[in-house]
Design a protein around this motif. Sequence first.
Motif, short mmCIF file in Angstrom:
data_model
loop_
_atom_site.label_atom_id
_atom_site.label_comp_id
_atom_site.label_asym_id
_atom_site.label_seq_id
_atom_site.Cartn_x
_atom_site.Cartn_y
_atom_site.Cartn_z
N ARG A 244 -34.76 -22.00 13.16
CA ARG A 244 -36.06 -21.36 13.37
C ARG A 244 -36.39 -20.29 12.33
O ARG A 244 -37.49 -19.79 12.29
N ARG A 268 -38.28 -29.45 19.09
CA ARG A 268 -38.30 -28.13 19.74
C ARG A 268 -38.70 -28.24 21.22
O ARG A 268 -39.59 -27.52 21.71
N SER A 276 -44.82 -28.33 22.65
CA SER A 276 -46.12 -27.69 22.42
C SER A 276 -47.05 -28.56 21.58
O SER A 276 -48.26 -28.33 21.56
N ASP A 277 -46.49 -29.56 20.89
CA ASP A 277 -47.29 -30.40 19.98
C ASP A 277 -47.09 -31.86 20.38
O ASP A 277 -46.21 -32.55 19.87
N PHE A 280 -47.39 -34.62 17.49
CA PHE A 280 -46.18 -34.76 16.67
C PHE A 280 -45.06 -35.39 17.47
O PHE A 280 -44.29 -36.21 16.94
N LYS A 327 -54.09 -31.16 21.03
CA LYS A 327 -54.30 -30.71 19.65
C LYS A 327 -53.00 -30.76 18.86
O LYS A 327 -51.93 -30.40 19.37
N ALA A 328 -53.12 -31.20 17.61
CA ALA A 328 -51.96 -31.27 16.74
C ALA A 328 -51.72 -29.91 16.10
O ALA A 328 -52.64 -29.30 15.56
N ALA A 329 -50.48 -29.43 16.18
CA ALA A 329 -50.11 -28.18 15.51
C ALA A 329 -49.56 -28.46 14.12
O ALA A 329 -49.62 -27.61 13.25
N SER A 330 -49.01 -29.64 13.93
CA SER A 330 -48.41 -29.99 12.64
C SER A 330 -49.39 -30.80 11.80
O SER A 330 -50.03 -31.73 12.31
N PRO A 331 -49.50 -30.51 10.50
CA PRO A 331 -50.36 -31.32 9.64
C PRO A 331 -49.79 -32.71 9.36
O PRO A 331 -50.48 -33.58 8.84
N THR A 333 -49.23 -35.11 11.23
CA THR A 333 -49.82 -36.19 12.02
C THR A 333 -51.29 -36.43 11.68
O THR A 333 -52.01 -37.07 12.43
#
Length: 371
Positions: A244, A268, A276-277, A280, A327-331, A333
């Motif tokens: 992390r 995670r 949370s994502d 992803f 909602k996607a937190a990681s770009p 995807t």
Amino acid sequence: MPLSWLLEAASPPLQYRAYDEIVPEAARDPERLAALRHAVLHDKQALAIARKQRSTGLWGNNLLGPAASKAYGWSERGTVYQYRRLLELGWPPYERPFRDADRFLFQLLSRIEPDDPDKAVAQRALELLVEFQKPARTDPGLGRWARRLGREAAACALARGGHLDDPRVRGTAHTVASNISLFLRSEVAAKLFRKAHGKTVLDPAATPPSIFAIEMLAFLPPVQRERAGFIERLGVYFTAPAPRRAFFIVAGKKLLKPMFELLGDPLRADAQGHVSDIPFALYWLELLARLALVRRIPSASRVLARLYGECDDQGIWSPKSLRALPKAASPLTAHYFPLEGPGRSPAQRQTDVTFRLALIAKLMGIPVEVV
């Protein structure tokens, strides 16, 4: 899989892919399949992407960008993401945008480098760096980093586009797998970080798997069979949680924020399988399913069990208090999620996840009842 519900509620790409990839071939109506394919080829999302492609076969002036980024010099979503986005939207890989892009992507698999003594060859290698071409002229280290990542990204797109048996793709896949395998066996894998320029950086000697490398392998079953021992070691690697701590990537003279590097399990998830994502998580679970690794990684099994537990009796993903599309937190995807089009129907919050869960089940060999 709730096919009748998807055919009413979902966008054309989701309808077509559900019918084409999950419904057993013997149960498909050829006329309905053709009608769904026609709708996909005329889908506004896909047509808008196809129109943006340049005569060079590229999108924008970059290769790797999942979205605009000042740090990387990306003005818009790049070629590798737009190429895979069209595939995810159901376009067949023989369509013109893919043929135009393939010429450039196959050139990226060549072994020419910007520091080649032949000036003409070196110039062509610089051109293959696309968005990194200008800074690489004065920073050879950055050029080498961009060239390596560009090869992996190109091989990923080409593998996703169905070039399973092309010797250039398979050769690149074996080279990438060998480099990662050396890293997994090395002392560097146990001590990833060091200090440089007053910052914590990933050891420049480290060659961990990138997201492009994992997707490339996921869509190359022949290479998986040939490198079965390596795939097992990857499974072990992804059982350990990713660190992390914040760190940077050393790319020549530049320090870049990590985006594509995987330093362990990226999910995670907590002990109950919450993430949370969700976009992803679905993307990662699908890649692991294609690599036959889901059941070997405890966090992946927990997350998948939780997502299946949130489906109703029809197989529709129906978690409590779902008020909007996840909602996607990681770009990472950007090409993958969502496939649903614009609209305000409550069902549109559920269609993407419902389709992906059915697809993952089929990839894992779980019997899928189509209703």
